[in-house]
Each structure stands twice: as structure tokens, then as C-alpha cells.
Design an enzyme around this catalytic site. Structure first.
Site, PDB file in Angstrom:
ATOM      1  N   ASP A 130       0.852  -1.187   0.000  1.00 22.48           N
ATOM      2  CA  ASP A 130       0.000   0.000   0.000  1.00 22.48           C
ATOM      3  C   ASP A 130       0.887   1.235   0.000  1.00 22.48           C
ATOM      4  O   ASP A 130       1.536   1.547   0.995  1.00 22.48           O
ATOM      5  CB  ASP A 130      -0.908   0.003   1.230  1.00 22.48           C
ATOM      6  CG  ASP A 130      -1.915   1.159   1.204  1.00 22.48           C
ATOM      7  OD1 ASP A 130      -1.927   1.906   0.216  1.00 22.48           O
ATOM      8  OD2 ASP A 130      -2.677   1.289   2.173  1.00 22.48           O
TER       9      ASP A 130
ATOM     10  N   ASP B 103      -7.788   2.879  -4.119  1.00 21.62           N
ATOM     11  CA  ASP B 103      -8.298   3.115  -2.768  1.00 21.62           C
ATOM     12  C   ASP B 103      -8.792   4.558  -2.660  1.00 21.62           C
ATOM     13  O   ASP B 103      -9.963   4.847  -2.867  1.00 21.62           O
ATOM     14  CB  ASP B 103      -7.230   2.805  -1.723  1.00 21.62           C
ATOM     15  CG  ASP B 103      -7.712   3.046  -0.290  1.00 21.62           C
ATOM     16  OD1 ASP B 103      -8.911   3.314  -0.091  1.00 21.62           O
ATOM     17  OD2 ASP B 103      -6.889   2.983   0.636  1.00 21.62           O
TER      18      ASP B 103
ATOM     19  N   LYS C 262     -14.078   1.504   1.606  1.00 22.10           N
ATOM     20  CA  LYS C 262     -14.048   1.795   3.039  1.00 22.10           C
ATOM     21  C   LYS C 262     -15.305   2.577   3.388  1.00 22.10           C
ATOM     22  O   LYS C 262     -15.658   3.540   2.697  1.00 22.10           O
ATOM     23  CB  LYS C 262     -12.803   2.604   3.407  1.00 22.10           C
ATOM     24  CG  LYS C 262     -11.500   1.831   3.223  1.00 22.10           C
ATOM     25  CD  LYS C 262     -10.298   2.711   3.499  1.00 22.10           C
ATOM     26  CE  LYS C 262      -8.997   1.921   3.301  1.00 22.10           C
ATOM     27  NZ  LYS C 262      -7.804   2.789   3.375  1.00 22.10           N
TER      28      LYS C 262
END
Length: 363
Positions: free
Chosen positions: A191, A244, A268
């Protein structure tokens, strides 16, 4: 089944070890809990941690949104009209996705209890157990390798390694040190938290491929708004690329999916504004044949429990990043999901399965 009361609590729980990424360093989990009470006494819970460098939400803004914006439009409304309630929440203020997520969790918790179903079953019930990865914070290569080995020794088989800080060659040293330390069997995900340029990302990923470091995926290698750059990295490398921070809303997801700019999407709840929009993003991705991960911020077990219920309910969600509660020195709630090392078991009681708040950490 009308909403009678909405309350907020500020909570602070220390981490066992500082959490470091390319964007920030965290030593305490600071968050806002919301509690919704229906007229019949049913209680639902939600959580919103502030993540200024990602969502832009602060403790103060979250609390204000819930108490001054959402509360007036929700009190007295029927929980059975949840889509109408959540549309009202999303229309009432732009952005502020963490506050929206906390409200969304609590409302879904209440509704699933009214239906007498665990939330994951109410949403679809695909799994009742899932496997989380564990995150290796960005530090010097030797420390990261030692941390990685420690997590493997604790029983984790999937590591999410933070990179994107310092020079690109330093990141390569970090990854090589970890792979040499833990051996070939464990899964490594990277990440970069937007920490690489497009050229750096392509160079680093292609080099890792040549070195045989066996990286499963690279998450958000470039800046969130650089969709063209994200697509270039995806097309120029063999390793799976995950979006993301590039995807907050269903509209963001559409842009990534239509341009085939990533191989996966990390959903998320704090970005999407809760389960309501997270379901839309996942269903859109599924129609394009793009699987999803569900991740989290530095949250307590309350927020993670809601995210795990959502994630476990959907077949297109194939990866899970729910290690945050394991980083904390204590739990902020009673009940919720159960951790047996890397395996998370969903509660079989109605709603989220959260029984109450640990008052020790309320400020």
C-alpha cells in the site's frame, strides 16, 4: 419504530505501537461513537474516526454533523424507511463521509435488529467468517522485516506492507528485506498511499516482478485524482493494482471502472459514507468483473464490526483489511466481531451484535 434519540461520544484508545504510513503517524485511536435509540428501546451504534489526510473529517466536524445536521432530520422518522433516511443524510451536507458512515451504521444496526437478523444476513449473508491481513507500518527495512516475521509467527498469512515514503529504492529494500525474512509462502500486499509518481510506480513494480518478490497487489500507487496515471500503472505492469483513495463515491467508482484504470477497488465505509453507498460501489464493480476489498481506517472494533458485516455479506468482496482493533491496547465496545488470530467470526445476534460502549475511554 421511530427514532427517539441520537447521542455522540468522543473516545480515545492508545495503540500498542505507532502506526506509520506515507501520509501520517498515529499513536491513539481517536473516534466518535454515535448511539441511536428507537421508541421501543432498540439501540444501534456507529463509529467515525477522523482521518484528515484522507477524508478531511475531524472530531469536531463529525460531532457537529451528527448533532446539528443529521439529528434534526432523523428524530421522529421511521427506521423502516432507511433508504429515505439515508438519502436525506447524504443530501443534507456535501462530503463529511465519516460522519455519514457512523450514522449509516447505527441506522442499519437498528433496522437489522427490528428484522431480528444479524446485519450480515440482513445484507445477504454470504459468509459468517472472513480472514484479515495484518499491516506492517513503514519503518527501516530491518524493523519492518522483524515486524513482518512477528505477525507471521502470530498466525497471520497475509501482510499488507506500507510503502511510499522516502526514495523509491528504500521502498524496494523494505520489500526485499521482508520477503527474505518471511520466506515464499506468505502473501504480501503493498500500500503506497499515493506515495509514488507514475514513473516510480511502474519502475518499482516491474523491478519487483523481475526479482520474483511475488507481490499480490499494489494499492493506490499514485495520487488519488490521477486516474489516467493509475490506468497507466495498471496497463504497464502484471501485478494487480487496487484503487483506494481514488474511489470515495459511486461516481468515482464509475470513472475507474469505465476506464479500466484498476484491477480491484478498496471500499471503506469512511470514504463511501457508509453501507448504503458501499453496496452500490460493490455492485457496480461486480458488473464490470472487478472484485473488491473492504478496508478500514484506524478504527475501534465498533466500526470494524460494521465493515465486516458488510464485507461478509457480499460474494464480490474477496479481500479484507480489518486489523485495526488488534493494534489497540483495549477494546472500545463489548460484543461485535470475534477475532481468533487472523479469522474474524461474525456475531449471530441481531444487528451488529454490539452490546455497549466501554465507558473507560469516553472523554
Amino acid at each position: 419504530m421511530n427514532i427517539k434519540q441520537i447521542e455522540t461520544y468522543q473516545v480515545k484508545i492508545p495503540l500498542k505501537k505507532p502506526f506509520k504510513t506515507a501520509l501520517r503517524t498515529v499513536i491513539n485511536a481517536e473516534t466518535i461513537y454515535v448511539k441511536v435509540t428507537l421508541e421501543d428501546g432498540t439501540v444501534g451504534y456507529g463509529e467515525a474516526p477522523p482521518t484528515l489526510v484522507i477524508t478531511g473529517d475531524s472530531l469536531q466536524s463529525i460531532k457537529y454533523c451528527i448533532e446539528e445536521v443529521f439529528k434534526p432530520i432523523l428524530i421522529g422518522q421511521s427506521i423502516k424507511q432507511i433508504h429515505r433516511l439515508l438519502e436525506s443524510v447524504h443530501r443534507s451536507i456535501v462530503r463529511n463521509t465519516s460522519a455519514k458512515a457512523a450514522m449509516d451504521m447505527a441506522l442499519f444496526d437498528c433496522l437489522a435488529q427490528v428484522a431480528n437478523l444479524p446485519l450480515y444476513q440482513f445484507l445477504g449473508g454470504y459468509h459468517d467468517q472472513i480472514e484479515t491481513d495484518f499491516t506492517v507500518s513503514v519503518n527501516e527495512p530491518e524493523e519492518m522485516a522483524n515486524d513482518a516475521q512477528d505477525y507471521i509467527d502470530q498466525g497471520f498469512s497475509i501482510l499488507k506492507v506500507k510503502v511510499g515514503k522516502d526514495e523509491i529504492e528504500q521502498d524496494l529494500k523494505r520489500i526485499q528485506a521482508i520477503r527474505e525474512q518471511i520466506g515464499p509462502n506468505a502473501t504480501i500486499r503493498l500500500d503506497a498511499n499515493q506515495g509514488w509518481s507514475v514513473k516510480e510506480a511502474i519502475y518499482a513494480i516491474q523491478k519487483m516482478e523481475k526479482l520474483g518478490l511475488d507481490i499480490e497487489l499494489v494499492e493506490q500507487p499514485v495520487k488519488a485524482d490521477d486516474i489516467r496515471g493509475l490506468k497507466e500503472v495498471t496497463t504497464q505492469t502484471k501485478t494487480l493494482i487496487m484503487a483506494d483513495e481514488s474511489v470515495f463515491s459511486p461516481d468515482d467508482a464509475r470513472k475507474v471502472l469505465e476506464t479500466r484504470s484498476a484491477d480491484l477497488i478498496n471500499i471503506k465505509l469512511m470514504k463511501s459514507g457508509g453501507i448504503y453507498h458501499a453496496l452500490k460501489i460493490n455492485h457496480m464493480a461486480e458488473t464490470y468483473g472487478i472484485p473488491c476489498m473492504v478496508g478500514s481506517m484506524i478504527e475501534t472494533k465498533l466500526g470494524i464490526t460494521a465493515a465486516a458485516h458488510f464485507a461478509a455479506s457480499q460474494p464480490n468482496i474477496t479481500r479484507y483489511d480489518f486489523d485495526a482493533p488488534l493494534m489497540l491496547k483495549d477494546e472500545g465496545i463489548s460484543g461485535g466481531v470475534d477475532y481468533t488470530k487472523k479469522i474474524i467470526t461474525l456475531p449471530n445476534t441481531p444487528g451488529l451484535g454490539v452490546h455497549g460502549i466501554n465507558k473507560k475511554y469516553i472523554l
